[in-house]
Design a protein around this motif. Structure first.
Motif: not given
Ligand code: TXA
Ligand code: MG
Length: 325
Positions: A236, A238, A299, A312, A316, A319, A321-322, A324
């Motif tokens: 994901i 952001d 996202r 979501w 989540g 997934s 990892r997220t 930025r």
């Protein structure tokens, strides 16, 4: 072959202790009759599913609940009237003699009446409720088409009833029903198409004291953090904007020990949450099948509340990892 013929065959498979993949409006399930322990064991074996993860029992009419639950509070009757057949699973006290393989030794059981006519017809034919988890290997993406089931179990010989694409596309909402000081407590263990907002509106109209609680991810056994995983890493991001930033791309490649600049496939969500939900698992599979090395999804901070929470929640869990952006 006609559907009647297929249903007849599926019924015979079940009555002789086998398991059948069946369409529901949420996702495809892998079904066994609740009174056949051998078949129940086959579900766990074929899915490679741990025994601590309880199964949901499916009924085709309200009378059948007596074969499953030992209590039927007024609020359960109300929610059944309102949302069944449909994508709502209620966790209620189980009948003492219900096979504990289904409930993983808990004293509660998840029960729902699916809306898909093929699922209901099969249960009706068998006259016994069917225990059915989603028809995928444990931890993998749930199937929303018959061909997904076929691909997920290429080596196993499973009888599959084809009922077209699942209309909802996400697993049912799971709620636990309890009582506290004269108030009905409806705790959401797994978000789904029957959202917190929808439950609150319905219960509000009923005019009896209630509370809808949203539980965190670990609330339900088997509802472990990583789940619904596609075959390649899904991340994901952001970040606003149309293209993945080079810095993020580099981080992803480093984290997953991939060559620099390998191809990522973007998972794009339809702006209409109903369509986004219906096509989520299909898109995930399509992204894996493109030959890309990873999947990324941006996202969108406006995608909260209602059905977006369920979408979501699944993203989540799917997934790794997220990032930025
Ligand atoms: O939409 C659905 O619910 C689909 C279709 C086939 O009906 N089924 C499904 O089953 O998603 P499955 O096994 O993938 O997920 C069942 C989950 C369990 O992992 C657990 O989180 C919850 O339902 N569950 C079942 N029985 C429970 C219980 N007694 N207490 C708490 N959670 C329970
Ligand atoms: Mg599942």
């Amino acid at each position: 072959m006609s559907l009647d013929h297929e249903l007849e065959r599926a019924k015979i498979v079940l009555l002789t202790g086998g398991i059948v993949a069946l369409p529901t409006e949420t996702v495809y399930g892998l079904a066994a009759m609740i009174n056949n322990e051998e078949a129940l064991k086959k579900i766990f074996a074929i899915k490679e599913r741990p025994f601590f993860d309880p199964l949901i029992v499916h009924i085709s009419d309200l009378e059948q609940r007596h074969q499953v639950v030992s209590a039927w509070p007024d609020v359960a009757a109300f929610l059944a009237e309102k949302f069944w057949p449909g994508p709502l699973t209620m966790v209620l006290p189980k009948r003492e003699d219900l096979n504990s393989l289904i409930t993983s030794g808990l004293n509660t059981v998840g029960i729902r009446m699916p809306a898909h006519p093929v699922a209901r017809a099969l249960i009706e034919e068998c006259k016994v409720p069917l225990a059915a988890p989603s028809a995928n290997k444990f931890g993998k993406t749930s199937p929303t088409k018959a061909e997904h089931v076929r691909k997920g179990f290429e080596k196993e010989d499973i009888f599959i009833l084809d009922g077209g694409q699942s209309e909802v596309g996400l697993e049912s909402t799971v709620v636990e029903i309890t009582e506290e000081g004269g108030s009905s407590i409806v705790t959401i263990l797994r978000p789904g198409a029957i959202t917190a907002e929808i439950l609150e509106a319905a219960l509000g109209d009923r005019g009896q004291p209630f509370e809808v609680r949203r539980k965190s991810s670990m609330a339900s056994p088997g509802n472990i953090e990583h789940h619904y995983m596609p075959n390649i890493p899904l991340v994901i991001v952001d970040q606003e904007g149309a293209a993945l930033k080079q810095r993020v791309r580099d981080e992803i490649c480093k984290d997953f020990e991939m060559e620099r600049n390998v191809r990522g496939a973007e998972l794009k969500l339809d702006p209409n949450p109903r369509i986004a939900a219906r096509s989520l698992y299909v898109r995930m599979r399509e992204c894996s099948d493109t030959g890309a090395s990873f999947i990324f999804v941006f996202r969108n901070p406006t995608q909260v509340g209602g059905l977006w929470d369920a979408i979501w929640d699944r993203l989540g869990r799917a997934s790794s990892r997220t990032y930025r952006g």
